[in-house]
Design a protein around this motif. Structure first.
Motif, PDB file in Angstrom:
ATOM      1  N   MET A   1      51.621  24.927  47.910  1.00  0.00           N
ATOM      2  CA  MET A   1      51.468  25.393  46.544  1.00  0.00           C
ATOM      3  C   MET A   1      52.346  24.528  45.632  1.00  0.00           C
ATOM      4  N   SER A   2      51.833  24.211  44.497  1.00  0.00           N
ATOM      5  CA  SER A   2      52.514  23.364  43.525  1.00  0.00           C
ATOM      6  C   SER A   2      53.069  24.205  42.383  1.00  0.00           C
ATOM      7  N   LEU A   3      54.171  23.767  41.843  1.00  0.00           N
ATOM      8  CA  LEU A   3      54.781  24.408  40.684  1.00  0.00           C
ATOM      9  C   LEU A   3      53.779  24.485  39.539  1.00  0.00           C
ATOM     10  N   TYR A   4      52.952  23.453  39.417  1.00  0.00           N
ATOM     11  CA  TYR A   4      52.026  23.370  38.285  1.00  0.00           C
ATOM     12  C   TYR A   4      50.830  24.305  38.418  1.00  0.00           C
ATOM     13  N   GLN A   5      50.749  25.026  39.517  1.00  0.00           N
ATOM     14  CA  GLN A   5      49.715  26.044  39.663  1.00  0.00           C
ATOM     15  C   GLN A   5      50.172  27.372  39.060  1.00  0.00           C
ATOM     16  N   LEU A   6      51.448  27.424  38.675  1.00  0.00           N
ATOM     17  CA  LEU A   6      51.985  28.642  38.067  1.00  0.00           C
ATOM     18  C   LEU A   6      51.780  28.603  36.552  1.00  0.00           C
ATOM     19  N   ASP A   7      51.810  29.800  35.930  1.00  0.00           N
ATOM     20  CA  ASP A   7      51.733  29.819  34.467  1.00  0.00           C
ATOM     21  C   ASP A   7      53.051  29.304  33.880  1.00  0.00           C
ATOM     22  N   GLU A   8      53.058  29.043  32.577  1.00  0.00           N
ATOM     23  CA  GLU A   8      54.218  28.418  31.921  1.00  0.00           C
ATOM     24  C   GLU A   8      55.497  29.224  32.086  1.00  0.00           C
ATOM     25  N   GLU A   9      55.407  30.531  31.979  1.00  0.00           N
ATOM     26  CA  GLU A   9      56.604  31.381  32.098  1.00  0.00           C
ATOM     27  C   GLU A   9      57.216  31.266  33.497  1.00  0.00           C
ATOM     28  N   ARG A  10      56.379  31.299  34.512  1.00  0.00           N
ATOM     29  CA  ARG A  10      56.881  31.190  35.885  1.00  0.00           C
ATOM     30  C   ARG A  10      57.393  29.778  36.183  1.00  0.00           C
ATOM     31  N   GLN A  11      56.686  28.784  35.639  1.00  0.00           N
ATOM     32  CA  GLN A  11      57.166  27.403  35.790  1.00  0.00           C
ATOM     33  C   GLN A  11      58.564  27.264  35.193  1.00  0.00           C
ATOM     34  N   ALA A  12      58.759  27.822  34.011  1.00  0.00           N
ATOM     35  CA  ALA A  12      60.055  27.726  33.342  1.00  0.00           C
ATOM     36  C   ALA A  12      61.155  28.406  34.159  1.00  0.00           C
ATOM     37  N   ALA A  13      60.845  29.545  34.759  1.00  0.00           N
ATOM     38  CA  ALA A  13      61.837  30.264  35.574  1.00  0.00           C
ATOM     39  C   ALA A  13      62.233  29.430  36.791  1.00  0.00           C
TER      40      ALA A  13
ATOM     41  N   LYS B   1      55.185  16.351  46.081  1.00  0.00           N
ATOM     42  CA  LYS B   1      54.544  15.235  46.775  1.00  0.00           C
ATOM     43  C   LYS B   1      55.382  13.986  46.532  1.00  0.00           C
ATOM     44  N   PRO B   2      55.169  12.942  47.315  1.00  0.00           N
ATOM     45  CA  PRO B   2      55.887  11.691  47.048  1.00  0.00           C
ATOM     46  C   PRO B   2      55.593  11.209  45.623  1.00  0.00           C
ATOM     47  N   MET B   3      56.563  10.545  45.028  1.00  0.00           N
ATOM     48  CA  MET B   3      56.428  10.095  43.641  1.00  0.00           C
ATOM     49  C   MET B   3      56.597   8.585  43.555  1.00  0.00           C
ATOM     50  N   ASN B   4      55.951   7.988  42.540  1.00  0.00           N
ATOM     51  CA  ASN B   4      56.154   6.565  42.281  1.00  0.00           C
ATOM     52  C   ASN B   4      57.154   6.417  41.131  1.00  0.00           C
ATOM     53  N   LEU B   5      57.559   5.183  40.862  1.00  0.00           N
ATOM     54  CA  LEU B   5      58.581   4.932  39.848  1.00  0.00           C
ATOM     55  C   LEU B   5      58.158   5.412  38.463  1.00  0.00           C
ATOM     56  N   ASP B   6      56.882   5.227  38.127  1.00  0.00           N
ATOM     57  CA  ASP B   6      56.396   5.669  36.815  1.00  0.00           C
ATOM     58  C   ASP B   6      56.525   7.180  36.663  1.00  0.00           C
ATOM     59  N   GLU B   7      56.131   7.911  37.698  1.00  0.00           N
ATOM     60  CA  GLU B   7      56.225   9.378  37.646  1.00  0.00           C
ATOM     61  C   GLU B   7      57.677   9.833  37.532  1.00  0.00           C
ATOM     62  N   MET B   8      58.553   9.177  38.295  1.00  0.00           N
ATOM     63  CA  MET B   8      59.981   9.528  38.229  1.00  0.00           C
ATOM     64  C   MET B   8      60.530   9.266  36.828  1.00  0.00           C
ATOM     65  N   GLY B   9      60.192   8.104  36.271  1.00  0.00           N
ATOM     66  CA  GLY B   9      60.665   7.747  34.943  1.00  0.00           C
ATOM     67  C   GLY B   9      60.188   8.717  33.886  1.00  0.00           C
ATOM     68  N   GLN B  10      58.936   9.147  34.033  1.00  0.00           N
ATOM     69  CA  GLN B  10      58.363  10.097  33.096  1.00  0.00           C
ATOM     70  C   GLN B  10      59.095  11.440  33.169  1.00  0.00           C
ATOM     71  N   GLU B  11      59.316  11.925  34.379  1.00  0.00           N
ATOM     72  CA  GLU B  11      60.004  13.202  34.588  1.00  0.00           C
ATOM     73  C   GLU B  11      61.440  13.166  34.072  1.00  0.00           C
ATOM     74  N   MET B  12      62.126  12.049  34.348  1.00  0.00           N
ATOM     75  CA  MET B  12      63.547  11.958  34.001  1.00  0.00           C
ATOM     76  C   MET B  12      63.789  11.324  32.638  1.00  0.00           C
ATOM     77  N   LYS B  13      62.694  10.875  31.999  1.00  0.00           N
ATOM     78  CA  LYS B  13      62.781  10.207  30.695  1.00  0.00           C
ATOM     79  C   LYS B  13      63.739   9.015  30.759  1.00  0.00           C
ATOM     80  N   MET B  14      63.536   8.207  31.786  1.00  0.00           N
ATOM     81  CA  MET B  14      64.328   7.001  31.994  1.00  0.00           C
ATOM     82  C   MET B  14      63.391   5.838  32.264  1.00  0.00           C
ATOM     83  N   SER B  15      63.909   4.633  32.120  1.00  0.00           N
ATOM     84  CA  SER B  15      63.083   3.443  32.301  1.00  0.00           C
ATOM     85  C   SER B  15      62.724   3.232  33.772  1.00  0.00           C
ATOM     86  N   LYS B  16      61.647   2.479  33.966  1.00  0.00           N
ATOM     87  CA  LYS B  16      61.217   2.130  35.321  1.00  0.00           C
ATOM     88  C   LYS B  16      62.307   1.312  36.023  1.00  0.00           C
ATOM     89  N   THR B  17      63.008   0.481  35.268  1.00  0.00           N
ATOM     90  CA  THR B  17      64.096  -0.330  35.827  1.00  0.00           C
ATOM     91  C   THR B  17      65.205   0.573  36.363  1.00  0.00           C
TER      92      THR B  17
END
Length: 189
Positions: free
Chosen positions: A1-13, A50-66
């Motif tokens: 089960m993925s976090l993103y299958q939950l509604d916004e309130e549950r995701q936030a919790a 799931k495994p993540m690539n550099l772009d996904e990590m950067g997007q989540e953490m709001k940091m550069s690919k470098t």
């Protein structure tokens, strides 16, 4: 089960709890000589569905690919993350090493073994040089006394480092867990 299958309130919790754990992991990674942001990256990967690539990590953490690349390289060097292959993906994917016992063993082995080997090498060379000086100054009782005292200290240090090598081996071989067993997870799962 993925976090993103939950509604916004549950995701936030769930995210609130995860964020607290990730912040703490990040702060404690300095024990491994790892910067706070790389510790946060480890925490992100720890909770990833799931495994993540550099772009996904950067997007989540709001940091550069470098920055992500540098962080991942650090974690790879410490064997805290693994590069994984996924059918159909052209990008490198990463996931954490979930076995924290193994992560600690790998870190302990990588960091301590190098230091131990270096110290033993230097001490053995110093002992050889001391033996040469003992022969050269055998008629000088003060010099002989100083060198013999130093030789004793260096031999004690070599004995300690040989013991430390055995301790490292006990971690790597898993023998340490005979004496300090792994803990079962709290709550049964």
């Amino acid at each position: 089960m993925s976090l993103y299958q939950l509604d916004e309130e549950r995701q936030a919790a769930v995210q609130k709890i995860r964020k607290r754990v990730i912040e703490n992991i990040g702060r404690n990674m300095d024990l491994y000589g790892i910067p706070l942001s790389t510790g946060h990256l480890y925490g992100l990967l720890y909770f990833a569905d799931k495994p993540m690539n550099l772009d996904e990590m950067g997007q989540e953490m709001k940091m550069s690919k470098t920055s992500m690349s540098t962080g991942v390289r650090t974690l790879l060097d410490h064997k805290m993350v693994n590069k994984v292959w996924e059918k159909g993906s052209r990008k490198d994917l990463y996931e954490v090493e979930y076995d924290w016992y193994q992560t600690f063993v790998d870190f302990f082995d990588i960091k301590w073994r190098k230091s131990v080997e270096s110290n033993i090498l230097v001490l053995r060379k110093a002992l050889q040089e001391t033996e040469k000086l003992l022969k050269e100054y055998e008629d000088d009782p003060v010099m002989v006394a100083v060198l013999e005292a130093d030789r004793t200290k260096m031999r004690e240090a070599v004995a300690y480092y040989r013991w430390l090598e055995r301790l490292i081996d006990a971690f790597v071989d898993g023998d340490i867990f005979k004496y300090v067993p792994k803990e079962p997870p709290e709550g049964g799962s």
